[in-house]
Every structure is written in structure tokens, then in C-alpha cells.
Design an enzyme around this catalytic site. Structure first.
Site, PDB file in Angstrom:
ATOM      1  N   GLY A 301      -6.633 -20.646 -73.177  1.00 24.09           N
ATOM      2  CA  GLY A 301      -7.365 -19.843 -74.064  1.00 24.09           C
ATOM      3  C   GLY A 301      -8.996 -20.391 -74.008  1.00 24.09           C
ATOM      4  O   GLY A 301      -9.417 -20.714 -72.829  1.00 24.09           O
ATOM      5  N   SER A 302      -9.474 -20.738 -75.187  1.00 24.88           N
ATOM      6  CA  SER A 302     -10.795 -20.907 -75.115  1.00 24.88           C
ATOM      7  C   SER A 302     -11.243 -22.333 -74.716  1.00 24.88           C
ATOM      8  O   SER A 302     -12.693 -22.395 -74.269  1.00 24.88           O
ATOM      9  CB  SER A 302     -11.303 -21.026 -76.902  1.00 24.88           C
ATOM     10  N   THR A 303     -10.438 -23.068 -74.412  1.00 24.98           N
ATOM     11  CA  THR A 303     -11.022 -24.360 -73.823  1.00 24.98           C
ATOM     12  C   THR A 303     -11.253 -23.868 -72.338  1.00 24.98           C
ATOM     13  O   THR A 303     -12.293 -24.671 -71.915  1.00 24.98           O
ATOM     14  CB  THR A 303      -9.508 -25.132 -73.314  1.00 24.98           C
ATOM     15  N   LYS A 305     -13.672 -21.642 -71.926  1.00 28.20           N
ATOM     16  CA  LYS A 305     -15.043 -21.307 -71.903  1.00 28.20           C
ATOM     17  C   LYS A 305     -15.864 -22.586 -71.614  1.00 28.20           C
ATOM     18  O   LYS A 305     -17.157 -22.464 -71.373  1.00 28.20           O
ATOM     19  CB  LYS A 305     -15.301 -21.048 -73.543  1.00 28.20           C
TER      20      LYS A 305
END
Lengths: 603, 167
Positions: A301-303, A305
Site C-alpha cells: 500500500g501507501s508505504t 509512495k
């Protein structure tokens, strides 16, 4: 010479015929008599010579044995040799495993196994009754039956403790014997089970370090020298304790946690839950035996980014003041990419990262392009198996076709599955000045050269540190704050893939952090599998509410153990970790762009 | 000569046999002793391994934590409780209630004794001692203890005294 000596003796002998008869000067023996005497004398001389020769041979042999020793001969008597070298011989034949501070994690102990020769047991019933008193876990009827059998060998019980052995000896039952065996013992139990692993009954390593270093641990030449891991037991316990607490609080089905030294890649803690007692491997379920840190691969997921931002910064496509428009969701090939915390406006890079904008991250990655992104992921080690000293290593999952849509989803951590260990080591490279260090479970020699490759520039690394710190100060990771230790990190909430697509309700939340952010030393990854929202989290189960608090508590707990002093935020420290206009005053004489300008800049 | 040689040879043989006999038995005894020692060594090393495993088991962080929570009134360390050594002020910048004198003749600059909260006498401060503490003896660091007379009577160096009493 001997003949002359004999001659003289003969002469001195008072019983010699010469004395009884006339003096020799008067008697002359002739003919037959002389011949007889001569013959006797010759025989005597011959015999004496023979004896002398024998003695010379014996003497020579004695000299040979005492002074001229043959190398092939044992230098000392055999019985003495066997035990004389006891110093070089270890007591057991499998080396111990210790943590970085020398605490015993695995060792082999000599144990005694009790067996009986039933034909020599006088009274089976009485013997069984006595045995059960000492070893209560035995069934008396079963032992009675075994002891009254006709065989000459029956096992009573394997691997007695020294105390039990002493008690059995004290019973004084005839016909009972002990067989010396070795047994692998894990004093720390489940705490390090996924890293250390376990052995089978024949002491062959099957999993973890035991499996990977089986040959080294069995090597008789090195059996007395323990294998030192990089793990720190106190840190390991703190991680496990905090994860267990969060699992209980959020009713999660599993959790994983890693603490990694960002400078040299040493893994200080690696916990995968649920776990099991290494002594009871047989009873452990597949889920318990599964190492989520290395074998499990997950969409993070967002990690991810973090890597999209680093990639764009590194390529110079965006700077800390630049940004992207995240007003409208992206529609591509039937998919819609939207934001979880929609701001519906132009976002600067710190805002994109802080509010975790999927739209902007996707746009950023598209600017880099599929080939560039793939190459960057390759450099960070996401497209290969991590080289850690464990047999349980999962390979990453990533699309074979890597086009625009894959590039977009990978930018916010979907469509690529990596292990938490890979994530930790890549984040280490983001914060440590730009070097990707090979993670290791073995304590590094501080003098040995470090296997490290530069993946991003020092400047980009500094900017990433600022961005990660901003997330904890003002963004989604506020609950990860540990006052004084300048934690920086990124949340990641991913929906797990089930039958027919993503499952909205089963989440995988993670928080990847580093501290202290002005000079990062340690990377911490905490991951929860299917946490549920609680009253305290207002029903939210996202990473900011479930995984981030683990890191906050954990850092407060482990920093004193690791010798990281709390930092007083002096202006120098502040300027190293803060971004002007966000968590630092804006630079004077440089007005912030107006909303109109920002909009224009996004085109 | 022959006779003495015979006696000598017999005596030598006897002596050598006696010596050899004893040597052989001595060697055997020493070897037995060595084996015994080595066995004991092995036993001790085995015991050490067992004890090391036991120690590691008994000092599991989990068990220690559980015991600490049950028996000790302690909480996890907070960052505010950690200070660097250089943040701790030197003892001389704090008001020393007692001073260590190397020589009774040298007047040491020291702060004025604080006003006492009650009328304390020297006897009250040192109830069990008749003699005044001698120079070179550290005085009790209780703030109520008045400075001994030999210090009070000594004239302090004016500049230093002024500097000291300023804060």
C-alpha cells in the site's frame, strides 16, 4: 674379552681343579684333556656372546622406544589421549546460537535417555510403581507391561533432565540403564523461533538459522564456537510484546515486526506472529510456522509512495515545492484511482506524501515511466529475493507486463508484493544517505567492508527524511510520535486480495519508520494482518490508527536499549528535518505560490 | 674386584627394578588422576552448559518483565528522564553545605550558610559527637548543619565571597 674374564674367574675360583691339583706351572695338559677344556671354553664363549647379543638388541630397542619415537605411535597411552584433549573437544557436537549480546538462543545439552533390560528387572510391578513416582507423566500400567516383556531392550523415557536422572539412579532399580543423547534446547522459546528455527530429532536444522547454517553448526572444528546473530533479545522482546498487545487490541489474525540497523543492515529484531514453541514444532499450525517477515509477500500500500516520491525527486521531475494536481480521480482502462483523504486540489510534494494521495503518486510515477520505475524497483531489490540467511524466503510478485496502469498502481503499493524485510531494507536506503545495504541476521564484523550500493543521492535521502518526519508531525502517522526520538515514517493500508478482487474489510496495515530522523540509525516496520477498528480508534482500522501506535510505543521502549539519546530539537536539528512552509517557518522573501499559480503549475 | 662388581650389579639391578616398579605405578596413578580430572572437567563443562541454558531460560525478557511488573513499582523510561552527563551541573556550582579542607589554614570560599529553619545548635546537628569535625573530614551534607566554627571565623576572600553570594 668375555673369554678372558671367564678364564680369570676360573683361576680365582677356589673350587677350580687347578687349585686342587698341582700348580699350573707344573701341570701341562696335553692331548685329549686339553681338547675337552678348549671345547668347553669355546662353547661358553659362544653362549656368552649370544646372550650379549640378545641384551644389545634389547638395549637398542629400549633406546629406540624411549628416545627415537615414531610419529605414528601414540605419544601417550590411549586412555589418556582420549580425554587429554578434552579442551579441544566440545561437550556436544552442534554449536550454540547466541544473540548479539551473547544470550543463549539455542544450545545442545547432553541428556540421558532411560531404557531397561526387562530380563534383568526383578519385580516389574514394583519398579514401575517407583518409576512413576519420579516420572509422573508415565503411565504405570504401560511401564509394568513394558518391563515384563521378554525383550532385552525397551525405552522407558527419552531425554531426562539431570535431576530426573539422579532421581532414577537413587531409586536403585536393577536392569535400568541410561543412554547418552543430545538434545537441542531453545531457552528463549517462541521469542526467536522464526529467526533461529528448529531441528529434527537427529539434530539436523530444518528451519531458520538452524537450517541455513546446518553445516556450519555441525562442523566439529567449530562446534565450540557459538554462532552470533545480529538479533538483540531485549529489542526482540519489546517488538513481540507490542505486537501481541496490538493483536489483542485490534483482534488481528497476525502481525510482523522488524527492527533493522539502517547503517549496516543488521536485523536487531524480527518477529512474526502467531508463533510457536520450537520444542513443539509438531503441534504448530502452518500459519504459526509461517514467517511473515521473509516468506510472506504483501501488497504494502501507501508505504510505496516513499519510493515513488524518492524516484521523482531523484530524477529531478519534482522538487519539494513542486507538486501535482489531485482534484479529479484518474480513470484508466476501467479502473478509477481516487484518494482516501481527498483534498480535491493541487498538492505540493510534501502534501502528496503527508495526505497519501494516490492520484498524485500515480501521476508522479507516470512521469518517470514504466521502464524507469522498473529499473528503480530493481535497484531497491524489490524484483529479486532478499539475500538473508534463512531458508524461508519468499520471492516478490510483480506484473510481467509493466505498462502505464501497472506503473500507476505500483506507485501507491498495489500490484507488487514484497516481504516486510525487503521493505525495511529499501526504506533503510531512503534514509541512511542513499545506500542499499544487504540485510543480515549475522552480527557484522565492524571492520569488514559493507556490501552496499548507492540507490539515491544524499540530497534525495535528506528530502525523504524530511517528508517522513512530516508524516509523523502533521500527516497520517501522528500516532507514531515518540517524543524526543524524532520518528519519521509512512503509513500503508492495503486491502487484502480475496476471491474476486480486493476485500474492503480485511486490511493489511503497516507502518514503516526510521529514527532519529536527523541522523537515522534504525528502521522499524510494524505490520498488522486484518486489524479491526475499536472504540479507541473510532472504528478505524487503517494504519494510522493501528500500526502507527505500535511504532510510537516501540521506539520509546527500544531507543534507551539501543543507546539512542533523546534529541533536543535545536535549530540545527530542526532545519535538518523540517520543510519550510510546513513544519518550519517559510523562507523569508519567497512567497508561497497562490492557489492560482499552483493550478497553473500542474499543467 | 669380581665380588664387589657382583654386589654392585645386584644392588644396581635391585635399585633399578625398584625404581622402575615405582615409576610404572606412579605413571599409572598419574594417568588415573588425569583421567579423573578430565572426567570432572567434562562433567563440569556439561553442567556449565546446562546452567547456561537454565540461566538464559530464567532471564527471558518475558519472565523478567512479568516479575518486574508484579514486584517493582517501575514504569518504562520516558525520554524526559534521560539526561546527558554534561547537562548535570558540577558539584561546585551547587551550594556545598559541607566542604572538604586539605588544610585548616586555607580559607575556602563558600556560600553563606542558609538561614536555619529552626534554632539548631551544633550539638543538635551532631548529637553523638563531642568533638567538632576536624579539617579534612567531609561534613554531613545536610543543609541545616551550620558551618563549624573554624570555618565561620575564617575571613573569606572578599571577591570570591561576593561572586559566590551573588546568585
Amino acid at each position: 674379552m668375555i673369554a678372558r674374564f671367564l678364564q680369570r674367574r676360573q683361576r680365582r675360583n677356589p673350587c677350580h681343579p687347578a687349585d686342587l691339583q698341582a700348580p699350573p706351572s707344573l701341570v701341562r695338559l696335553d692331548g685329549a684333556a686339553k681338547e675337552v677344556i678348549e671345547t668347553g671354553r669355546t662353547r661358553l664363549v659362544t653362549a656368552a656372546l649370544l646372550f650379549a647379543l640378545c641384551f644389545v638388541v634389547l638395549a637398542a630397542r629400549l633406546v629406540d622406544l624411549t628416545f627415537i619415537r615414531n610419529d605414528t605411535e601414540p605419544r601417550v597411552a590411549r586412555a589418556a589421549t582420549l580425554v587429554a584433549k578434552v579442551d579441544q573437544f566440545p561437550v556436544v557436537d552442534r554449536a550454540a546460537i547466541v544473540d548479539r549480546n551473547g544470550t543463549l538462543l539455542a544450545t545442545s545439552l547432553r541428556t540421558a535417555s532411560l531404557y531397561a533390560d526387562p530380563r534383568k528387572v526383578l519385580n516389574a510391578r514394583e519398579a514401575a510403581a517407583k518409576l512413576v513416582r519420579v516420572l509422573p507423566e508415565l503411565a504405570q500400567a504401560d511401564i509394568t507391561e513394558r518391563l515384563s516383556s521378554d525383550r532385552s531392550f525397551v525405552w522407558i523415557r527419552r531425554n531426562l533432565t539431570p535431576r530426573q536422572q539422579q532421581q532414577v539412579i537413587t531409586l536403585g532399580i536393577p536392569g535400568l540403564y541410561f543412554h547418552g543423547e543430545q538434545r537441542r534446547v531453545y531457552p528463549q522459546g517462541a521469542l526467536t523461533v522464526h529467526a533461529v528455527g528448529f531441528t529434527d530429532v537427529d539434530n539436523n536444522g530444518l528451519a531458520g538459522i538452524e537450517g541455513f547454517f546446518n553445516e556450519r553448526l555441525r562442523d566439529p572444528a567449530r562446534a565450540h564456537e557459538p554462532l552470533t546473530l545480529s538479533l538483540d533479545l531485549s529489542v526482540q522482546h519489546a517488538v513481540r510484546d507490542e505486537l501481541l498487545r496490538s493483536i489483542a487490541a485490534h483482534n488481528a489474525i497476525g502481525a510482523a515486526g522488524i527492527v533493522l540497523d539502517a547503517r549496516n543492515g543488521e536485523v536487531l529484531a524480527m518477529v512474526s506472529l502467531p508463533d510457536f514453541e520450537p520444542g513443539q514444532v509438531g503441534e504448530a499450525s502452518k500459519d504459526q510456522r509461517f514467517n511473515r517477515n521473509t516468506l510472506g509477500v504483501y501488497e504494502m500500500g501507501s508505504t510505496f509512495k516513499t519510493f515513488a516520491a524518492a524516484m521523482a525527486l531523484e530524477k529531478g521531475l519534482v522538487n519539494m515545492k513542486g507538486g501535482y494536481d489531485a482534484t479529479h480521480p484518474i480513470r484508466i482502462a476501467g479502473f478509477t484511482i481516487s484518494d482516501d483523504h481527498p483534498k480535491k486540489r493541487w498538492l505540493s510534494l510534501p502534501e502528496i506524501y503527508m495526505y497519501s494521495s494516490n492520484i498524485a503518486a500515480a501521476k508522479m510515477a507516470v512521469d518517470v515511466g514504466p521502464a524507469g520505475q522498473r529499473a528503480f524497483m530493481q535497484k531497491l531489490g524489490f524484483l529479486g529475493k532478499p539475500a538473508i540467511e534463512l531458508p524461508e524466503i519468499g520471492g516478490p510478485l510483480y506484473p510481467r507486463r509493466w505498462n502505464t496502469i501497472e506503473t500507476m498502481t505500483i506507485a501507491f503499493g498495489h500490484g507488487i508484493s514484497v516481504s516486510p524485510l525487503q521493505l525495511a531494507s529499501a526504506v533503510g536506503a531512503m534514509v541512511n544517505g542513499g545506500f542499499l545495504v544487504q540485510p543480515t541476521l549475522i552480527r557484522r564484523d565492524p571492520l569488514a567492508p559493507l556490501p552496499a550500493d548507492r540507490v539515491i543521492s544524499e540530497r534525495t535521502s535528506r528530502q525523504m527524511r524530511q517528508l517522513m518526519r512530516l508524516v509523523v508531525e502533521q500527516g497520517t502517522g501522528k500516532k507514531a510520535e515518540a517524543p524526543g526520538y524524532l520518528v519519521g515514517g509512512k503509513t500503508g493500508t492495503a486491502e487484502k486480495v480475496g476471491a474476486g478482487g480486493y476485500k474492503r474489510k480485511s486490511l493489511l496495515t503497516s507502518f514503516v519508520a526510521a529514527f532519529p530522523m536527523h541522523a537515522p540509525r534504525y528502521v522499524v516496520v510494524a505490520m498488522l494482518d486484518e486489524p479491526k477498528g475499536t472504540k479507541e480508534t473510532h472504528g478505524f482500522a487503517t494504519a494510522g490508527w493501528t500500526a502507527a501506535p505500535i511504532v510510537g510505543r516501540l521506539v520509546t521502549r527500544i531507543a534507551p536499549i539501543l543507546g539512542v539519546p533523546p534529541v533536543h530539537e535545536t535549530p540545527e536539528v530542526r532545519s535538518a528535518i523540517a520543510i519550510p512552509g510546513f513544519n518550519a517557518p517559510a523562507e523569508p522573501g519567497r512567497p508561497q505560490p497562490t492557489a492560482q499559480e499552483r493550478k497553473l503549475a500542474s499543467f | 674386584m669380581s665380588r664387589s662388581l657382583t654386589f654392585f650389579a645386584v644392588a644396581l639391578t635391585a635399585a633399578v627394578s625398584w625404581g622402575l616398579y615405582h615409576l610404572a605405578y606412579e605413571v599409572q596413578r598419574l594417568e588415573d588422576e588425569l583421567i579423573d580430572y578430565n572426567r570432572a572437567l567434562l562433567r563440569d563443562r556439561e553442567a556449565m552448559q546446562v546452567l547456561a541454558a537454565e540461566w538464559s531460560y530464567l532471564t527471558r525478557p518475558e519472565a523478567l518483565q512479568e516479575r518486574a511488573l508484579r514486584h517493582l513499582d517501575m514504569r518504562p523510561l520516558l525520554p524526559v528522564q534521560i539526561a546527558r552527563i554534561e547537562h548535570i551541573p558540577f558539584a561546585e556550582t551547587l551550594a556545598p553545605a559541607g566542604a572538604v579542607l586539605s588544610s585548616g589554614d586555607i580559607p575556602l570560599p563558600r556560600p553563606r550558610p542558609r538561614p536555619l529553619p529552626f534554632a539548631a545548635t551544633r550539638e543538635a546537628a551532631y548529637p553523638n559527637s563531642q568533638a567538632a569535625p576536624r579539617a579534612g573530614t567531609p561534613l554531613p551534607s545536610s543543609p541545616v548543619a551550620p558551618a563549624p566554627p573554624f570555618l565561620q571565623s575564617a575571613a573569606p576572600v572578599p571577591a570570591l565571597a561576593a561572586a559566590r553570594s551573588a546568585p
